[in-house]
Scaffold this motif. Structure first.
Motif, PDB file in Angstrom:
ATOM      1  N   LEU A 198      64.874 -24.436  59.907  1.00  0.00           N
ATOM      2  CA  LEU A 198      65.363 -25.792  59.647  1.00  0.00           C
ATOM      3  C   LEU A 198      64.300 -26.836  59.986  1.00  0.00           C
ATOM      4  O   LEU A 198      64.304 -27.935  59.441  1.00  0.00           O
ATOM      5  CB  LEU A 198      66.650 -26.056  60.426  1.00  0.00           C
ATOM      6  CG  LEU A 198      67.845 -25.183  60.009  1.00  0.00           C
ATOM      7  CD1 LEU A 198      69.063 -25.462  60.875  1.00  0.00           C
ATOM      8  CD2 LEU A 198      68.198 -25.396  58.538  1.00  0.00           C
ATOM      9  N   GLY A 208      62.412 -28.354  57.057  1.00  0.00           N
ATOM     10  CA  GLY A 208      63.033 -29.536  56.443  1.00  0.00           C
ATOM     11  C   GLY A 208      62.779 -30.790  57.265  1.00  0.00           C
ATOM     12  O   GLY A 208      62.445 -31.843  56.718  1.00  0.00           O
ATOM     13  N   HIS A 209      62.914 -30.693  58.605  1.00  0.00           N
ATOM     14  CA  HIS A 209      62.651 -31.853  59.474  1.00  0.00           C
ATOM     15  C   HIS A 209      61.225 -32.353  59.262  1.00  0.00           C
ATOM     16  O   HIS A 209      60.976 -33.565  59.210  1.00  0.00           O
ATOM     17  CB  HIS A 209      62.823 -31.484  60.944  1.00  0.00           C
ATOM     18  CG  HIS A 209      64.205 -31.014  61.297  1.00  0.00           C
ATOM     19  ND1 HIS A 209      64.457 -30.236  62.403  1.00  0.00           N
ATOM     20  CD2 HIS A 209      65.397 -31.200  60.695  1.00  0.00           C
ATOM     21  CE1 HIS A 209      65.759 -29.973  62.462  1.00  0.00           C
ATOM     22  NE2 HIS A 209      66.343 -30.546  61.428  1.00  0.00           N
ATOM     23  N   HIS A 221      70.937 -29.931  70.400  1.00  0.00           N
ATOM     24  CA  HIS A 221      72.299 -29.673  69.909  1.00  0.00           C
ATOM     25  C   HIS A 221      72.326 -29.617  68.384  1.00  0.00           C
ATOM     26  O   HIS A 221      73.385 -29.757  67.772  1.00  0.00           O
ATOM     27  CB  HIS A 221      73.251 -30.766  70.403  1.00  0.00           C
ATOM     28  CG  HIS A 221      73.413 -30.769  71.896  1.00  0.00           C
ATOM     29  ND1 HIS A 221      72.543 -31.428  72.739  1.00  0.00           N
ATOM     30  CD2 HIS A 221      74.316 -30.163  72.693  1.00  0.00           C
ATOM     31  CE1 HIS A 221      72.933 -31.245  73.982  1.00  0.00           C
ATOM     32  NE2 HIS A 221      74.007 -30.484  73.989  1.00  0.00           N
ATOM     33  N   GLY A 222      71.152 -29.484  67.767  1.00  0.00           N
ATOM     34  CA  GLY A 222      71.098 -29.296  66.318  1.00  0.00           C
ATOM     35  C   GLY A 222      70.896 -30.557  65.500  1.00  0.00           C
ATOM     36  O   GLY A 222      70.863 -30.494  64.275  1.00  0.00           O
ATOM     37  N   TYR A 223      70.786 -31.732  66.148  1.00  0.00           N
ATOM     38  CA  TYR A 223      70.590 -32.985  65.419  1.00  0.00           C
ATOM     39  C   TYR A 223      69.098 -33.291  65.351  1.00  0.00           C
ATOM     40  O   TYR A 223      68.441 -33.370  66.388  1.00  0.00           O
ATOM     41  CB  TYR A 223      71.332 -34.139  66.111  1.00  0.00           C
ATOM     42  CG  TYR A 223      72.828 -33.947  66.088  1.00  0.00           C
ATOM     43  CD1 TYR A 223      73.570 -34.421  65.023  1.00  0.00           C
ATOM     44  CD2 TYR A 223      73.481 -33.252  67.104  1.00  0.00           C
ATOM     45  CE1 TYR A 223      74.937 -34.224  64.974  1.00  0.00           C
ATOM     46  CE2 TYR A 223      74.842 -33.046  67.058  1.00  0.00           C
ATOM     47  CZ  TYR A 223      75.561 -33.537  65.996  1.00  0.00           C
ATOM     48  OH  TYR A 223      76.913 -33.335  65.943  1.00  0.00           O
ATOM     49  N   SER A 224      68.576 -33.479  64.142  1.00  0.00           N
ATOM     50  CA  SER A 224      67.132 -33.643  63.999  1.00  0.00           C
ATOM     51  C   SER A 224      66.636 -34.819  64.835  1.00  0.00           C
ATOM     52  O   SER A 224      67.310 -35.854  64.940  1.00  0.00           O
ATOM     53  CB  SER A 224      66.757 -33.847  62.530  1.00  0.00           C
ATOM     54  OG  SER A 224      67.340 -35.028  62.029  1.00  0.00           O
ATOM     55  N   TYR A 259      64.068 -36.807  64.238  1.00  0.00           N
ATOM     56  CA  TYR A 259      63.874 -37.963  63.365  1.00  0.00           C
ATOM     57  C   TYR A 259      65.118 -38.123  62.501  1.00  0.00           C
ATOM     58  O   TYR A 259      65.523 -37.188  61.811  1.00  0.00           O
ATOM     59  CB  TYR A 259      62.631 -37.781  62.491  1.00  0.00           C
ATOM     60  CG  TYR A 259      62.438 -38.927  61.523  1.00  0.00           C
ATOM     61  CD1 TYR A 259      62.112 -40.194  61.991  1.00  0.00           C
ATOM     62  CD2 TYR A 259      62.626 -38.757  60.160  1.00  0.00           C
ATOM     63  CE1 TYR A 259      61.962 -41.256  61.118  1.00  0.00           C
ATOM     64  CE2 TYR A 259      62.468 -39.813  59.273  1.00  0.00           C
ATOM     65  CZ  TYR A 259      62.130 -41.061  59.767  1.00  0.00           C
ATOM     66  OH  TYR A 259      61.985 -42.112  58.897  1.00  0.00           O
ATOM     67  N   ALA A 260      65.704 -39.308  62.534  1.00  0.00           N
ATOM     68  CA  ALA A 260      66.958 -39.540  61.804  1.00  0.00           C
ATOM     69  C   ALA A 260      66.792 -40.684  60.814  1.00  0.00           C
ATOM     70  O   ALA A 260      67.637 -41.565  60.708  1.00  0.00           O
ATOM     71  CB  ALA A 260      68.099 -39.814  62.779  1.00  0.00           C
ATOM     72  N   ILE A 281      66.990 -40.175  57.811  1.00  0.00           N
ATOM     73  CA  ILE A 281      67.777 -39.730  56.666  1.00  0.00           C
ATOM     74  C   ILE A 281      69.147 -39.279  57.128  1.00  0.00           C
ATOM     75  O   ILE A 281      69.320 -38.902  58.283  1.00  0.00           O
ATOM     76  CB  ILE A 281      67.047 -38.597  55.930  1.00  0.00           C
ATOM     77  CG1 ILE A 281      67.654 -38.292  54.572  1.00  0.00           C
ATOM     78  CG2 ILE A 281      66.981 -37.343  56.789  1.00  0.00           C
ATOM     79  CD1 ILE A 281      66.802 -37.420  53.714  1.00  0.00           C
TER      80      ILE A 281
END
Lengths: 253, 214
Positions: free
Chosen positions: A44, A47-48, A245-248, A250-251, A253
């Motif tokens: 994943l 993608g980040h 906790h699975g949250y990228s 960089y946000a 998007i």
């Protein structure tokens, strides 16, 4: 070309080497220009990395997030996660109108400082009406007033090797920004919402506004700001507690 | 199906493939199956994201406590968006890169204009609408929801009617694409499932599907 090597094998080898060399050069340049996020690991993480690298290149001229009219301000603005910190020092500060509350600015700075709420209000301020986009899917518009983070960083004197600005919050949450978002003119330490003192449910006395990222990067109840040249020394080195906790990290998007 | 040796007489045309729609180039086959795989990933992860707020709005804003345009009869689940978002954007990257290769090669090889004799008019319009209208609309509405892209391209968001309108259109076009997939799979089934699947995997009709004209 040696006749004993089949042409197809030769072409495949050259193409393979070119792809490998190209990827290597791309990785070096990406690292050099800060296009690789701290949570680049794993499947994943591909993608980040693509999203962060592409958006950093696309936004290199630092465009401003959209701003709205007063008439568009939402009457309904949900407050999520912590809405009343349990920390006893926070509770005492809150009852005293945050008179004794202090914000620490340290790390790779020339002059580490402790700022009171009055100090923060003493800086030149910026007011902006922006849309808060929650990663859950809802969104709301509000007016925010605060000091641009860049002014506080400049007052402390950021050292040239700085790469990240880390934030600690009173509820134990922590996160970080890269320097592109840290220096952005709309990135605020906000102390006012819709013309009133920032409500406790929305992160009083000071919360972060980082308008080109999703809601979970807009940290509430900030207590300390630390400038660093690496993300490795915080948690698992992924740049934020959310990334664990699975949250990228960089946000955008 | 047992193979039946054809009767031949001199001068006959043999092994003429009647159904040439099952002939697909390697590039079409690879991009088709990669697209199928990432579309599935996008639908599953998109549903995971949607469950965190199964309400749709029109305009810029919307939240619990405000009236919704559509309240979807889905369970609220706040805990699937982390992996959901990460998988969604990784799959979106693959989908966009894969789709670009498919479209550029299709234009270069004139596939989109030369396929007219293989498909009916309604099939042609359906495929062209998916490739040139619905997929681009998914990309545009997806990008419009990104706060960073909204800063870069504010006109994109306003032309789609606002942030929440983009989200709503993204959901509605997903439904149309799902209807297309059901129709597509139904037609593959009705027109000879094994032959069509074989054609899309191997690129040529299988021996048993070769109809010989005598």
């Amino acid at each position: 070309m040696n006749r004993s090597i089949p042409r197809r094998t030769f072409v495949q080898t050259v193409l393979g080497a070119a792809v490998a060399a190209g990827s290597g050069v791309a990785a070096l340049l990406a690292g050099r220009y800060g296009l690789v996020p701290p949570d680049h690991g794993g499947v994943l993480g591909i993608g980040h990395t693509l999203t962060f690298g592409a958006q950093r290149l696309l936004l290199r001229k630092q465009p401003l997030a959209r701003e709205f009219d007063r008439a568009q301000i939402s009457t309904n603005f949900p407050a999520l996660n912590t809405t009343l910190p349990e920390d006893p020092d926070y509770q005492r500060d809150m009852k005293q109108g945050f008179r004794d509350w202090r914000l620490i600015v340290d790390g790779l700075v020339a002059r580490p400082v402790e700022l009171s709420l009055a100090d923060i209000r003493g800086f030149p301020s910026r007011t902006q009406i922006t849309q808060h986009v929650c990663e859950y899917g809802w969104s709301a518009i509000a007016e925010w007033t605060g000091v641009p983070l860049s002014l506080v960083l400049n007052a402390a004197g950021v050292q040239p090797q700085a790469r990240y600005v880390f934030f600690n919050c009173v509820d134990g949450w922590w996160d970080s920004l890269d320097m592109a978002d840290a220096w952005h003119p709309q990135t605020l330490l906000a102390y006012s919402m819709n013309g009133q003192d920032l409500p406790v449910a929305h992160g009083a006395p000071v919360r972060l506004r980082v308008e080109r990222q999703l809601g979970y990067k807009h940290l509430k109840y900030i207590t300390a700001i630390t400038v660093t040249d690496t993300a490795r020394e915080w948690g698992k080195g992924q740049g934020s507690e959310g990334a664990e906790h699975g949250y990228s990290w960089y946000a955008g998007i | 199906m047992p193979e039946i040796a054809p009767l031949r007489t001199p001068g006959d045309v043999i092994s003429e493939v009647v159904d040439d729609a099952v002939r697909h180039s390697l590039l079409v086959r690879v991009t088709h199956w990669l697209n199928s795989f990432v579309f599935l990933a996008l639908v599953v992860s998109g549903a995971a994201i949607l469950l965190a707020h199964p309400r749709l709005y029109w305009g810029e804003t919307g939240a619990f406590g405000s009236p919704a345009w559509i309240e979807l009869p889905l369970p609220l689940n706040l805990y699937q968006t982390g992996w959901g978002r990460s998988l969604h954007f990784l799959a979106a990257w693959i989908s966009v890169l894969n789709g670009s290769i498919y479209v550029l090669s299709g234009i270069a090889s004139r596939r989109f204009s030369d396929d007219s004799r293989k498909y009916t008019m309604s099939q042609r319009w359906a495929y062209l609408a998916v490739v040139f209208v619905l997929f681009p609309l998914m990309i545009a509405t997806g990008l419009a929801m990104s706060p960073a892209i909204a800063a870069l391209l504010p006109g994109l968001v306003s032309s789609l009617g606002g942030h929440q309108s983009s989200r709503t259109i993204h959901f509605l076009v997903t439904d149309v694409l799902l209807l297309f997939v059901f129709g597509h799979v139904a037609m593959v089934y009705l027109s000879g499932f094994r032959s069509r699947i074989r054609g899309m995997i191997l690129g040529r009709p299988g021996r048993m599907e070769t109809k010989e004209r005598l």
